[in-house]
Design an enzyme around this catalytic site. Structure first.
Site, PDB file in Angstrom:
ATOM      1  N   CYS A 291      -9.204  22.278  21.114  1.00 18.85           N
ATOM      2  CA  CYS A 291     -10.127  23.693  21.442  1.00 18.85           C
ATOM      3  C   CYS A 291     -11.241  24.096  20.123  1.00 18.85           C
ATOM      4  CB  CYS A 291      -9.485  24.488  21.939  1.00 18.85           C
ATOM      5  SG  CYS A 291      -7.977  25.065  20.850  1.00 18.85           S
TER       6      CYS A 291
ATOM      7  N   GLU B  68      -6.955  32.234  26.615  1.00 17.59           N
ATOM      8  CA  GLU B  68      -7.368  31.292  25.343  1.00 17.59           C
ATOM      9  C   GLU B  68      -8.203  30.160  25.916  1.00 17.59           C
ATOM     10  OE1 GLU B  68      -6.674  31.648  22.077  1.00 17.59           O
ATOM     11  OE2 GLU B  68      -5.294  33.537  22.591  1.00 17.59           O
TER      12      GLU B  68
HETATM   13  P1  NAD Z   1      -7.914  23.169  32.702  1.00 13.95           P
HETATM   14  O1  NAD Z   1      -8.508  24.891  32.725  1.00 13.95           O
HETATM   15  O2  NAD Z   1      -8.369  22.265  33.365  1.00 13.95           O
HETATM   16  O3  NAD Z   1      -6.148  23.478  33.034  1.00 13.95           O
HETATM   17  C1  NAD Z   1      -5.455  24.176  32.105  1.00 13.95           C
HETATM   18  C2  NAD Z   1      -4.159  24.701  32.953  1.00 13.95           C
HETATM   19  O4  NAD Z   1      -4.624  25.553  34.120  1.00 13.95           O
HETATM   20  C3  NAD Z   1      -3.398  23.592  33.595  1.00 13.95           C
HETATM   21  O5  NAD Z   1      -2.220  23.606  33.774  1.00 13.95           O
HETATM   22  C4  NAD Z   1      -3.917  23.399  35.025  1.00 13.95           C
HETATM   23  O6  NAD Z   1      -3.166  22.892  36.041  1.00 13.95           O
HETATM   24  C5  NAD Z   1      -4.345  24.830  35.239  1.00 13.95           C
HETATM   25  N1  NAD Z   1      -5.208  25.412  36.222  1.00 13.95           N
HETATM   26  C6  NAD Z   1      -6.379  24.703  36.472  1.00 13.95           C
HETATM   27  N2  NAD Z   1      -7.212  25.423  37.575  1.00 13.95           N
HETATM   28  C7  NAD Z   1      -6.474  26.648  37.407  1.00 13.95           C
HETATM   29  C8  NAD Z   1      -6.700  27.785  38.241  1.00 13.95           C
HETATM   30  N3  NAD Z   1      -7.851  27.899  38.922  1.00 13.95           N
HETATM   31  N4  NAD Z   1      -6.041  28.774  38.321  1.00 13.95           N
HETATM   32  C9  NAD Z   1      -4.756  28.831  37.361  1.00 13.95           C
HETATM   33  N5  NAD Z   1      -4.481  27.599  36.886  1.00 13.95           N
HETATM   34  C10 NAD Z   1      -5.290  26.776  36.727  1.00 13.95           C
HETATM   35  O7  NAD Z   1      -7.905  23.159  31.229  1.00 13.95           O
HETATM   36  P2  NAD Z   1      -7.278  21.673  30.349  1.00 13.95           P
HETATM   37  O8  NAD Z   1      -8.342  20.570  30.592  1.00 13.95           O
HETATM   38  O9  NAD Z   1      -5.904  21.462  30.527  1.00 13.95           O
HETATM   39  O10 NAD Z   1      -7.575  22.188  28.950  1.00 13.95           O
HETATM   40  C11 NAD Z   1      -8.737  21.757  28.038  1.00 13.95           C
HETATM   41  C12 NAD Z   1      -9.357  23.089  28.001  1.00 13.95           C
HETATM   42  O11 NAD Z   1      -8.585  24.245  27.460  1.00 13.95           O
HETATM   43  C13 NAD Z   1     -10.637  23.231  27.207  1.00 13.95           C
HETATM   44  O12 NAD Z   1     -11.690  23.816  27.275  1.00 13.95           O
HETATM   45  C14 NAD Z   1      -9.956  23.751  25.586  1.00 13.95           C
HETATM   46  O13 NAD Z   1     -10.939  24.019  24.757  1.00 13.95           O
HETATM   47  C15 NAD Z   1      -9.024  24.587  26.184  1.00 13.95           C
HETATM   48  N6  NAD Z   1      -8.235  25.042  25.084  1.00 13.95           N
HETATM   49  C16 NAD Z   1      -8.280  26.171  24.527  1.00 13.95           C
HETATM   50  C17 NAD Z   1      -7.404  26.423  23.604  1.00 13.95           C
HETATM   51  C18 NAD Z   1      -7.262  27.666  22.765  1.00 13.95           C
HETATM   52  O14 NAD Z   1      -6.230  28.142  22.172  1.00 13.95           O
HETATM   53  N7  NAD Z   1      -8.308  28.678  22.978  1.00 13.95           N
HETATM   54  C19 NAD Z   1      -6.293  25.560  23.519  1.00 13.95           C
HETATM   55  C20 NAD Z   1      -6.272  24.379  24.130  1.00 13.95           C
HETATM   56  C21 NAD Z   1      -7.150  24.062  25.023  1.00 13.95           C
END
Ligand code: NAD
Length: 486
Positions: A240, A206
């Site tokens: 998002c 997602e």
């Molecule tokens: P992010 O990708 O920075 O982090 C999300 C999670 O992934 C965190 O727990 C982080 O520690 C972990 N993470 C980071 N790098 C990783 C890697 N290489 N491998 C595995 N895990 C890793 O995102 P964020 O800043 O926490 O969230 C914002 C983003 O999420 C925005 O782009 C938003 O649109 C998206 N989002 C999407 C949805 C959806 O349902 N489609 C919902 C909420 C947020």
């Protein structure tokens, strides 16, 4: 933790389904009773106003649990049934739904309670063990979610909690789990997908969005302005599924813009701890800097700021409305993850659809029109996972609807029966009711057998009724096959 979860999972799935449903009921009760504590923590950790925490995150989780209590037994039930194929008329068929085993769940910080629960609860309810990694920006919400699950009766090893940043997330994605559910940015999601591809395990992603909202000439403009301002600026714009690109029909563009500017100028910014705050600060100063550079890039290319809400302190990026934004501006080509909105004038609905689809993202969208049937037809032409008509954001909070994106917005679905189905593998089972009777098509071939097989195809598939009746004697000979005992 993954090893402990693996050891505990067979015991968890072997429990009667009623025990896992009881866990859901208890979780529902605990979330309801402790809703103020959950909302306060969301305010402290994300600066989300408490009313917003209750009306989005807490409300969704409560509704989702209710949905799951009904939906899980429907999914798991696997009755025997018959086949429509004549050749399989002796058979009974069954499809079972079995948990993957150990599922890794990696969550973001923006809706940290709701998005974690929307993946954890269906996974647990279908008999998986879970290792859960919350965002490093919301560890306390992660901890509270974990504690609520333990209090609801989930055994400790069945729901593991691992705290840490992206490195810990990457370690979990590469660990020997059977599936990964990731919610977060496109860049992190891509590396999770690559880690899963290396081990050939599936993942659900997602990811980000740059959602379109289409305001048609027959829309209630005051409603659209109010709804779109809420959708874009709620949670300080960090959603998002927020409407980030607004396409407004020429005939009502000026009137809509003036209504929108009126709403935005009245928004109250400040700290989420104040009940009268509409929009709090973005979660980290470095995220504010990204928004500023996206806004400045648009302005440098010719865009204009037509409205900003008053900024109450230096941490707040004030809700901002941009117009005349060129298509190649970063505000349109990238995800803007904060209170920055672009309003774009379009000739008609066709141009709105074409421009809405001209994006690498495809998460959700909204259409505003008094003609709901027409809006429904237009919704089918949008390249995205969900569409709201005369509302926003809701598609990510309606338990019955599958939520997810196309293109860079992700793979797979959360929520709804489709999201639940992603927590299980199907197994098809076919059984013969006549357990000591050879099949007509097994060995012992001859010219006569070939003719009988052909007669069987005629009986099963010809549209000529006379030919089908004529085929019956040969078919019976094939089925009984007394002369070929192989
Ligand atoms: P992010 O990708 O920075 O982090 C999300 C999670 O992934 C965190 O727990 C982080 O520690 C972990 N993470 C980071 N790098 C990783 C890697 N290489 N491998 C595995 N895990 C890793 O995102 P964020 O800043 O926490 O969230 C914002 C983003 O999420 C925005 O782009 C938003 O649109 C998206 N989002 C999407 C949805 C959806 O349902 N489609 C919902 C909420 C947020």
């Amino acid at each position: 933790m993954v090893a402990a979860a693996r050891a505990a999972q067979p015991g968890w799935v072997a429990l009667p389904l009623g025990v896992r449903l009881q866990m859901l009921r208890r979780f529902h009760e605990l979330v309801y009773l402790r809703r103020a504590e959950i909302a306060d923590l969301l305010t402290r950790e994300v600066d989300k106003p408490a009313a917003e925490a209750l009306s989005t995150e807490v409300a969704f989780v409560l509704d989702q649990v209710r949905f799951l209590i009904k939906a899980v037994p429907r999914l798991i039930r696997s009755p025997w049934f018959g086949s429509a194929s004549l050749g399989l008329s002796r058979k009974r068929l069954r499809i079972t739904h079995e948990p993957y085993g150990v599922v890794g769940i990696i969550s973001p910080w923006n809706y940290p309670f709701m998005l974690a629960c929307s993946r954890i609860l269906p996974a647990l309810a279908t008999g998986n063990a879970v290792v859960f990694k919350p965002s490093e920006l919301t560890p306390s919400i992660g901890e509270l979610t974990h504690q609520l699950l333990l209090d609801a009766g989930v055994p400790g090893d069945v729901i593991g909690l691992v705290q840490g940043d992206g490195h810990v997330g990457a370690t979990l994605a590469a660990a020997p789990v059977d599936k990964v559910f990731f919610t977060g940015s496109v860049a992190s999601g891509r590396s999770v997908a690559m880690a899963c591809a290396t081990r050939l395990v599936p993942c659900g992603l997602e990811l980000g969005g740059s959602d379109a909202a289409i305001v048609l000439a027959d829309a209630d403009l005051a409603l659209a302005a109010s709804g779109l301002a809420w959708g874009r600026f709620t949670n300080a714009g960090q959603s998002c599924v927020a409407p980030k690109r607004l396409f407004v029909e020429d005939a009502v563009y000026d009137a809509f813009l003036s209504a929108l500017v009126g709403v935005v100028q009245k928004l109250r910014t400040g700290s989420g701890t104040d009940d009268a705050t509409d929009a709090g600060a973005v979660i980290r100063p470095e995220f504010r800097a990204v928004l500023e550079s996206q806004r400045d890039d648009a302005i440098a290319r010719g865009a204009r700021v037509v409205a900003t809400a008053p900024a109450s302190n230096a941490n707040v990026f004030p809700p901002t409305v941009l117009v005349d934004v060129p298509s190649d501006s970063r505000a349109l080509t990238e995800e803007t993850f904060g209170p920055l909105m672009a309003v774009i004038r379009v000739r008609d609905a066709d141009e709105a659809i074409t421009r809405a689809n001209a994006s690498d993202f495809g998460l959700s969208a909204s259409i505003w029109s008094r003609d709901v049937l027409r809006a429904g037809r237009l919704a089918e032409r949008l390249e995205c996972g969900t569409v709201a008509i005369n509302d926003v954001l809701l598609t990510a909070g309606t338990p019955e609807l599958p939520h997810g994106g196309v293109k860079h917005s992700g793979i797979g679905r959360a929520q709804g029966m489709e999201g639940l189905a992603e927590c299980v593998r199907t197994k098809g089972i076919i059984a013969d009711r006549l357990s000591s009777w050879r099949q007509g098509w097994w060995f012992g071939y001859s010219r006569a057998h070939r003719e009988r097989v052909d007669a069987f195809l005629t009986l099963a598939h010809s549209t000529n009724v006379v030919a089908r009746i004529a085929a019956i004697p040969n078919v019976l000979r094939m089925l009984f096959r007394p002369e070929r005992p192989l």
